[in-house]
Design an enzyme around this catalytic site. Structure first.
Site, short mmCIF file in Angstrom:
data_model
loop_
_atom_site.label_atom_id
_atom_site.label_comp_id
_atom_site.label_asym_id
_atom_site.label_seq_id
_atom_site.Cartn_x
_atom_site.Cartn_y
_atom_site.Cartn_z
N TYR A 1 4.38 6.74 -25.56
CA TYR A 1 3.11 7.46 -25.75
C TYR A 1 1.94 6.48 -25.65
O TYR A 1 0.98 6.70 -24.91
CB TYR A 1 3.12 8.16 -27.11
CG TYR A 1 1.89 8.99 -27.39
CD1 TYR A 1 1.66 10.18 -26.70
CD2 TYR A 1 0.97 8.61 -28.36
CE1 TYR A 1 0.53 10.96 -26.96
CE2 TYR A 1 -0.16 9.38 -28.62
CZ TYR A 1 -0.38 10.55 -27.92
OH TYR A 1 -1.49 11.32 -28.18
N ASP B 1 -1.54 25.68 -18.31
CA ASP B 1 -0.50 25.15 -19.21
C ASP B 1 0.86 25.45 -18.58
O ASP B 1 0.94 26.08 -17.51
CB ASP B 1 -0.60 25.79 -20.60
CG ASP B 1 -0.08 24.89 -21.73
OD1 ASP B 1 -0.90 24.32 -22.45
OD2 ASP B 1 1.16 24.75 -21.85
N ASP C 1 1.93 22.86 -14.26
CA ASP C 1 2.70 21.77 -14.87
C ASP C 1 2.11 20.48 -14.30
O ASP C 1 2.23 20.22 -13.10
CB ASP C 1 4.18 21.92 -14.47
CG ASP C 1 5.05 20.85 -15.12
OD1 ASP C 1 4.53 19.76 -15.46
OD2 ASP C 1 6.26 21.09 -15.26
N1 LIG Z 1 -3.77 15.88 -32.03
C1 LIG Z 1 -4.03 14.60 -32.11
O1 LIG Z 1 -4.12 14.02 -33.20
C2 LIG Z 1 -4.24 13.79 -30.87
C3 LIG Z 1 -4.58 12.43 -31.02
C4 LIG Z 1 -4.77 11.67 -29.89
C5 LIG Z 1 -4.64 12.23 -28.64
N2 LIG Z 1 -4.30 13.55 -28.51
C6 LIG Z 1 -4.16 14.07 -27.17
O2 LIG Z 1 -4.87 15.28 -27.02
C7 LIG Z 1 -4.21 16.12 -26.07
C8 LIG Z 1 -3.97 17.48 -26.69
O3 LIG Z 1 -3.22 17.30 -27.86
P1 LIG Z 1 -2.91 18.46 -28.91
O4 LIG Z 1 -2.85 17.80 -30.23
O5 LIG Z 1 -3.78 19.63 -28.69
O6 LIG Z 1 -1.40 18.78 -28.47
P2 LIG Z 1 -0.53 20.12 -28.51
O7 LIG Z 1 0.89 19.68 -28.49
O8 LIG Z 1 -0.99 21.02 -29.59
O9 LIG Z 1 -0.89 20.80 -27.10
C9 LIG Z 1 -0.51 20.20 -25.91
C10 LIG Z 1 -0.45 21.25 -24.82
O10 LIG Z 1 0.00 20.60 -23.62
C11 LIG Z 1 0.93 21.45 -22.98
N3 LIG Z 1 1.81 20.70 -22.09
C12 LIG Z 1 2.85 19.90 -22.41
N4 LIG Z 1 3.44 19.44 -21.30
C13 LIG Z 1 2.74 19.95 -20.25
C14 LIG Z 1 2.86 19.84 -18.84
N5 LIG Z 1 3.85 19.13 -18.28
N6 LIG Z 1 1.94 20.46 -18.06
C15 LIG Z 1 0.96 21.20 -18.62
N7 LIG Z 1 0.82 21.38 -19.94
C16 LIG Z 1 1.69 20.75 -20.74
C17 LIG Z 1 1.68 22.13 -24.12
O11 LIG Z 1 2.34 23.31 -23.68
C18 LIG Z 1 0.55 22.38 -25.10
O12 LIG Z 1 -0.05 23.63 -24.89
C19 LIG Z 1 -2.91 15.38 -25.71
O13 LIG Z 1 -3.09 14.66 -24.51
C20 LIG Z 1 -2.73 14.42 -26.85
O14 LIG Z 1 -1.97 13.28 -26.50
C21 LIG Z 1 -4.10 14.33 -29.60
#
Ligand SMILES: NC(=O)c1ccc[n+]([C@@H]2O[C@H](COP(=O)([O-])OP(=O)(O)OC[C@H]3O[C@@H](n4cnc5c(N)ncnc54)[C@H](O)[C@@H]3O)[C@@H](O)[C@H]2O)c1
Length: 270
Positions: A160, A39, A62
């Site tokens: 997005y 992360d 990253d």
């Molecule tokens: N939660 C939902 O409803 C949902 C729905 C569809 C898709 N998603 C996808 O699932 C994945 C995880 O989502 P989530 O809900 O757990 O999100 P979240 O925001 O809770 O966690 C995302 C994580 O990604 C990390 N991050 C952000 N930028 C980064 C970078 N440049 N390099 C490395 N890490 C980075 C953040 O620090 C965080 O720990 C994402 O790709 C999101 O688009 C989530």
């Protein structure tokens, strides 16, 4: 004793400091994988790795940075000699502070690029470095976390949606490329929707209307509730394991039925 489903496998998960990534790290480790939690949030990420214990390490990665990817692969090869599973999970919505409007008319080019840098460039780089690292393995799996938003238009989150659509398509290119090269690497995408993680916090808020906002989200979901991180983590587990050995280029939706029907169902005849 039954063999664990990922016994002997090494798995790298991006964006694993919280939410879906964190739960995925926990589930894959529980099933016997050595897990690399990565992360940009080092404090939370280290916490997840230490919660898992001896079968996890934390690595700063990253996903926008090619240098970080090269470094991650070097560390993984040095410590574990191989990589079997990559979960490209890190993602941003564009709703973070300072990103401004996200609709197609008013979004800034800068915020459009930033969302794509994490979501689609990150997945491109992850796949590229994973292919180079995994291509001589007997069987590997790349799982790209796209979204329902990669399958439909989202007027209020255009970058997005576009970046997630790119992930959906790139997954298929990678899957077919691996076949054409004779690499035993499978690549599939997962399309979650409405999974309750910290990603939703800016939209739900902590005000008195949090409950109403939640109700607003769930009213359109056929199952009438949000999903949980383990709903996605268990699907990742299946795609990561050899149980899915004949699956490539698929898009697995995890959305409580949202995409099973139409947003505008035909009205019932009076
Ligand atoms: N939660 C939902 O409803 C949902 C729905 C569809 C898709 N998603 C996808 O699932 C994945 C995880 O989502 P989530 O809900 O757990 O999100 P979240 O925001 O809770 O966690 C995302 C994580 O990604 C990390 N991050 C952000 N930028 C980064 C970078 N440049 N390099 C490395 N890490 C980075 C953040 O620090 C965080 O720990 C994402 O790709 C999101 O688009 C989530």
């Amino acid at each position: 004793m039954l063999k664990k489903r990922l016994e002997g496998k090494v798995a790298l998960i991006t964006g694993a400091a919280q939410g879906i990534g964190e739960e995925t790290a926990i589930v894959l480790a529980r099933e016997g994988a050595m897990v690399i939690v990565s992360d940009i949030n080092d404090e939370l990420g280290k916490g997840v790795a230490s919660k898992i214990g001896a079968s996890a390490i934390y690595l700063h990665l990253d996903v926008r940075s090619e240098k970080d990817w090269a470094h991650a692969m070097a560390v993984i090869l040095e410590k574990f000699f191989k990589l079997d599973i990559l979960v490209n999970n890190a993602g941003v919505t564009g709703f973070q502070e300072g990103f401004g409007p996200q609709d197609p008319e008013n979004a800034s080019l800068e915020s459009w690029r930033e969302v794509h840098a994490v979501n689609s460039d990150g997945v491109f780089l992850g796949c590229k470095y994973a292919l180079q690292t995994m291509k001589n393995n007997p069987g590997s799996s790349i799982i790209n976390i796209s979204s329902r938003s990669g399958l439909v238009g989202i007027p209020g989150a255009a970058a997005y949606a576009s970046s997630k659509a790119a992930i959906r398509n790139h997954t298929k290119s990678v899957a077919l490329y691996c076949c054409s090269q004779g690499y035993n690497i499978r690549c599939n995408s997962i399309h979650p929707a409405a999974i309750l993680t910290p990603m939703w916090e800016p939209m739900l808020g902590n005000g008195p209307d949090r409950k109403d906002r939640m109700a607003q989200i769930t009213k359109d979901i056929p199952m009438q509730k949000m999903g949980m991180p383990d709903d996605v983590a268990n699907a990742v587990l299946f795609l990561a394991s050899d149980e899915s050995k004949y699956l490539i280029g698929i898009e697995l939706t995890i959305d409580g039925g949202l995409l099973a029907g139409a947003g505008a169902p035909p009205a019932k005849a009076e």
